[in-house]
Motif scaffolding. Structure first.
Motif, PDB file in Angstrom:
ATOM      1  N   SER A 200      18.430  36.106 -21.781  1.00  0.00           N
ATOM      2  CA  SER A 200      19.277  35.215 -22.576  1.00  0.00           C
ATOM      3  C   SER A 200      18.456  34.024 -23.037  1.00  0.00           C
ATOM      4  O   SER A 200      17.337  33.796 -22.549  1.00  0.00           O
ATOM      5  N   PHE A 201      19.014  33.257 -23.950  1.00  0.00           N
ATOM      6  CA  PHE A 201      18.330  32.061 -24.444  1.00  0.00           C
ATOM      7  C   PHE A 201      19.364  31.114 -25.016  1.00  0.00           C
ATOM      8  O   PHE A 201      20.463  31.536 -25.422  1.00  0.00           O
ATOM      9  N   GLN A 202      19.028  29.836 -25.053  1.00  0.00           N
ATOM     10  CA  GLN A 202      19.952  28.848 -25.604  1.00  0.00           C
ATOM     11  C   GLN A 202      19.218  27.551 -25.926  1.00  0.00           C
ATOM     12  O   GLN A 202      18.171  27.252 -25.343  1.00  0.00           O
ATOM     13  N   THR A 203      19.776  26.798 -26.861  1.00  0.00           N
ATOM     14  CA  THR A 203      19.267  25.462 -27.150  1.00  0.00           C
ATOM     15  C   THR A 203      19.774  24.510 -26.083  1.00  0.00           C
ATOM     16  O   THR A 203      20.976  24.458 -25.806  1.00  0.00           O
ATOM     17  N   ILE A 204      18.865  23.774 -25.470  1.00  0.00           N
ATOM     18  CA  ILE A 204      19.257  22.851 -24.399  1.00  0.00           C
ATOM     19  C   ILE A 204      19.113  21.386 -24.815  1.00  0.00           C
ATOM     20  O   ILE A 204      19.462  20.494 -24.029  1.00  0.00           O
ATOM     21  N   GLY A 205      18.637  21.149 -26.007  1.00  0.00           N
ATOM     22  CA  GLY A 205      18.507  19.773 -26.465  1.00  0.00           C
ATOM     23  C   GLY A 205      17.851  19.699 -27.823  1.00  0.00           C
ATOM     24  O   GLY A 205      17.361  20.697 -28.356  1.00  0.00           O
ATOM     25  N   MET A 206      17.879  18.505 -28.405  1.00  0.00           N
ATOM     26  CA  MET A 206      17.234  18.245 -29.686  1.00  0.00           C
ATOM     27  C   MET A 206      16.103  17.249 -29.489  1.00  0.00           C
ATOM     28  O   MET A 206      16.197  16.322 -28.693  1.00  0.00           O
ATOM     29  N   TRP A 207      15.039  17.486 -30.224  1.00  0.00           N
ATOM     30  CA  TRP A 207      13.851  16.629 -30.168  1.00  0.00           C
ATOM     31  C   TRP A 207      13.657  15.983 -31.527  1.00  0.00           C
ATOM     32  O   TRP A 207      13.771  16.635 -32.557  1.00  0.00           O
ATOM     33  N   HIS A 208      13.389  14.674 -31.523  1.00  0.00           N
ATOM     34  CA  HIS A 208      13.268  13.932 -32.782  1.00  0.00           C
ATOM     35  C   HIS A 208      11.931  13.210 -32.886  1.00  0.00           C
ATOM     36  O   HIS A 208      11.844  12.107 -33.438  1.00  0.00           O
ATOM     37  N   GLY A 209      10.902  13.855 -32.360  1.00  0.00           N
ATOM     38  CA  GLY A 209       9.560  13.326 -32.569  1.00  0.00           C
ATOM     39  C   GLY A 209       9.026  12.447 -31.469  1.00  0.00           C
ATOM     40  O   GLY A 209       7.828  12.152 -31.444  1.00  0.00           O
ATOM     41  N   ARG A 210       9.892  11.999 -30.544  1.00  0.00           N
ATOM     42  CA  ARG A 210       9.437  11.144 -29.456  1.00  0.00           C
ATOM     43  C   ARG A 210       9.441  11.910 -28.137  1.00  0.00           C
ATOM     44  O   ARG A 210      10.234  12.833 -27.953  1.00  0.00           O
TER      45      ARG A 210
END
Length: 254
Positions: A200-210
């Motif tokens: 399985s797989f899932q998005t666990i967060g968003m990254w905004h360059g920092r």
């Protein structure tokens, strides 16, 4: 017998170093960035897939490649149901098909989210890995996985100059190995050694360059195959997957 102050000081320092080593997170990913991420879309019902499965097994032994096998379910009608396949794996491949504007097929290898190649074509797969290591923005962001007590930590670095500054942090759970004896379909009678099987797989967060850190329960990894990789991947406005900017593989089981 009396002990000198200098000796007491040295002993105290040794104790402090030992305590720091015990409480520090245990790192399972080397600091070096991988040379490439290879996602193989395969099926037990596809007669062209065993050579690609063998190539992925070879890549899985490399420390500098994140190799993942996504079993798809659309060949099940040929006489053998792939028990390792999931509809989610098929959906990910179809999303890549939209990204590359082409029909899906097996065995299909996607390298760094940027190029698709016939997964059994060794020279082409290796060339794509080498090409990816030359691309300015490919795998240019540091990603690290570490473990301490009941938690797993995902650390993502800052954006490289040439890299986009927005991406999904995708965790991919996988089972490291399973040998399957195939009793029907195009590969009937074969026993195939599958490696790094995505469960399985899932998005666990968003990254905004920092730079940032995420904490996950170790129990989630244990119940989903025992191992995981993390992909820092761009997606377009329609949700189609794109370039992988960074990756890490927890090659140890917890």
């Amino acid at each position: 017998m009396r002990t000198s102050p200098a000796r007491i000081h040295v002993s105290a320092m040794k104790l402090i170093i030992l305590l720091l080593a015990l409480i520090a997170p245990f790192h399972v990913q080397a600091a070096e960035r991988p040379a490439g991420v290879v996602e193989l879309f395969t099926s037990q019902g596809c007669s062209s897939c065993p050579p690609a499965d063998a190539l992925l097994a070879e890549l899985a032994e490399r420390d500098d490649v994140v190799a993942l096998a996504y079993h798809v379910d659309y060949w099940d009608y040929l006489g053998w149901k792939d028990e390792l396949a999931t509809p989610e794996n098929t959906a990910r491949q179809r999303a890549y098909g939209e990204t590359f504007d082409r029909s899906v097929y097996t065995p299909q290898a996607v390298v760094n989210g940027r190029r698709d190649i016939v997964g059994s074509h060794r020279k082409d797969v290796y060339a794509a890995i080498d090409k990816g290591s030359e691309d300015a923005a490919a795998l240019s962001v540091d990603v690290d996985i570490s473990s301490s007590d009941g938690s797993v930590f995902v650390d993502v670095g800052t954006a490289a100059k040439a890299a986009p500054a927005d991406a999904h942090i995708v965790i991919v759970y996988y089972q490291p190995r399973q040998v399957v004896s195939i009793g029907g379909g195009e590969n009937r009678g074969q026993s195939i050694d599958y490696r790094n099987i995505v469960t399985s797989f899932q998005t666990i967060g968003m990254w905004h360059g920092r730079s940032m850190r995420l904490e996950l329960p170790k129990s989630e990894i244990m119940k989903n195959g025992g191992r995981c990789a993390v992909l820092l991947q761009t997606f377009d406005a329609e949700g189609r997957p794109g370039a992988i900017l960074g990756a890490a593989d927890a090659a140890e089981s917890w």
